[in-house]
Structures are given as structure tokens and as C-alpha cells.
Design a protein around this motif. Structure first.
Motif, PDB file in Angstrom:
ATOM      1  N   THR A 157       0.840  -1.205   0.000  1.00  0.00           N
ATOM      2  CA  THR A 157       0.000   0.000   0.000  1.00  0.00           C
ATOM      3  C   THR A 157       0.871   1.248   0.000  1.00  0.00           C
TER       4      THR A 157
ATOM      5  N   THR B  90      -5.308   5.906   1.137  1.00  0.00           N
ATOM      6  CA  THR B  90      -4.523   4.677   1.091  1.00  0.00           C
ATOM      7  C   THR B  90      -4.854   3.923  -0.185  1.00  0.00           C
TER       8      THR B  90
ATOM      9  N   VAL C 197      -8.274   2.061  -1.012  1.00  0.00           N
ATOM     10  CA  VAL C 197      -8.930   1.229  -0.008  1.00  0.00           C
ATOM     11  C   VAL C 197      -9.460   2.043   1.158  1.00  0.00           C
ATOM     12  N   SER C 198      -8.972   3.258   1.305  1.00  0.00           N
ATOM     13  CA  SER C 198      -9.560   4.204   2.260  1.00  0.00           C
ATOM     14  C   SER C 198      -9.178   5.616   1.825  1.00  0.00           C
ATOM     15  N   GLY C 199     -10.092   6.531   2.077  1.00  0.00           N
ATOM     16  CA  GLY C 199      -9.831   7.925   1.757  1.00  0.00           C
ATOM     17  C   GLY C 199     -10.484   8.440   0.487  1.00  0.00           C
TER      18      GLY C 199
ATOM     19  N   ASP D  36     -13.327   9.650   0.339  1.00  0.00           N
ATOM     20  CA  ASP D  36     -13.969  10.894   0.767  1.00  0.00           C
ATOM     21  C   ASP D  36     -12.987  12.061   0.678  1.00  0.00           C
TER      22      ASP D  36
END
Length: 178
Positions: free
Chosen positions: A29, A40, A146-148, A150
Motif C-alpha cells: 500500500t 490509502t 482502499v480508504s480515503g 472521501d
């Protein structure tokens, strides 16, 4: 009854590897600490090993630190990876040959930006805000957010058809995650 259980067990053992293969393998990652927050990205060496190697090399060299999101088109994508902020810059390394796959560009897909030549990707990449199937088989997919997402949604949008951003958000730092 024993025969039935034996058949079910055999079927489960035969399909388990196929089910395991349907999920993409876990890759390294990259965490982008941007002016809006953290994003991420799970890299996909199974799809684009040469491109993933390039990105990880550049992250280790701190190439992406301070680089702007120079091109952000609402409803399409946010692009970064050019230290000049013009969309024409790249790294000191030679361009990377295309590694097209059968994967589809969707919300959160990370692809390599390039010029007209399919083999001209270097350091720039983009994150899709929405599905972009017209890119399938034309651009190299290197990962997925996978995250972020937003955070990506909050990036300052550019003007006009080119999406060029005045006073863009930046990647403060980029680092390899777990």
C-alpha cells in the motif's frame, strides 16, 4: 449419508482455490498524506508489476512529496505525479511499457497517466471518481483506493475541459504502508 458428505467435502476442496483466486492478491500500500487528508492505495503488482515497481521506487525516493493534483475533472478523475504541476513532467527514469489488463476502471481505481503513446507512462497517476469503462484496455491499472475516497472527493476541481487546477491541493507526503 457418508457418500453425500464425502461429495460435499470434495466439492468444497476443489472450489476453494478458485474462490481464493477471485479475490485480488494483497499488494503493498501507498499512503498519500494530502492537504485534504489521507488516501490509502493498495497497489496491484499482479496486474502491473513494472508500474508498481516504479511507483514504490518513487515513493521511497520521496518523489511525490509536495507534488500537486494538477488535473482534477469533476465526475472523472484526479491526477498527480508531475513535480512541475504542468502535466508534462516526470521522473528521471525512462517511461514504462503498458501493462493493460482485463480489469475495469471504476470508482477508486488508480491508473497510470500517459501521453498518446501507450508506452509513455512514467510517474503520473490518476484516481477515478466514478466508473470510466472507456479507459479499459487503454490505460494501465496499478491499484485501488482502499480508504480515503472521501478525501479524493474533496480535492479542488479544475476548470475547463482539461481540468487544470489553479492553487491545487497537494500530496504532502507519500509513504509505503503495511
Amino acid at each position: 449419508m457418508k457418500l453425500w458428505l464425502s461429495l460435499l467435502t470434495a466439492l468444497a476442496l476443489m472450489t476453494a482455490p478458485a474462490l481464493a483466486q477471485s479475490k485480488p492478491p494483497a499488494g503493498p500500500t501507498v499512503v498519500l498524506d494530502t492537504s485534504k487528508g489521507a488516501v490509502t492505495i493498495r497497489l496491484r503488482p499482479d496486474l502491473a508489476p513494472k508500474h508498481v515497481e516504479r511507483i514504490t521506487t518513487l515513493v521511497k525516493e520521496k518523489f511525490y512529496d509536495g507534488v500537486p493534483f494538477h488535473r482534477v475533472i469533476s465526475g472523472f478523475m484526479a491526477q498527480t505525479g508531475d513535480p512541475t504541476g504542468t502535466g508534462t513532467g516526470g521522473s528521471k527514469y525512462p517511461d514504462v511499457d503498458a501493462e493493460f489488463s482485463r480489469e475495469s476502471f471504476k470508482r477508486g481505481t488508480v491508473g497510470m497517466a500517459r501521453a498518446g503513446d501507450p508506452n509513455s507512462a512514467n510517474s503520473q497517476f490518476f484516481i477515478c471518481f466514478a466508473a470510466a469503462p472507456w479507459l479499459d484496455g487503454q490505460y494501465t491499472i496499478v491499484g485501488d483506493v482502499v480508504s480515503g475516497m472521501d478525501v479524493v472527493d474533496q480535492l479542488k476541481k479544475g476548470q475547463g475541459q482539461s481540468g487544470s487546477v489553479s492553487g491545487p491541493d497537494i500530496v504532502k507526503t507519500a509513504r509505503l504502508g503495511g
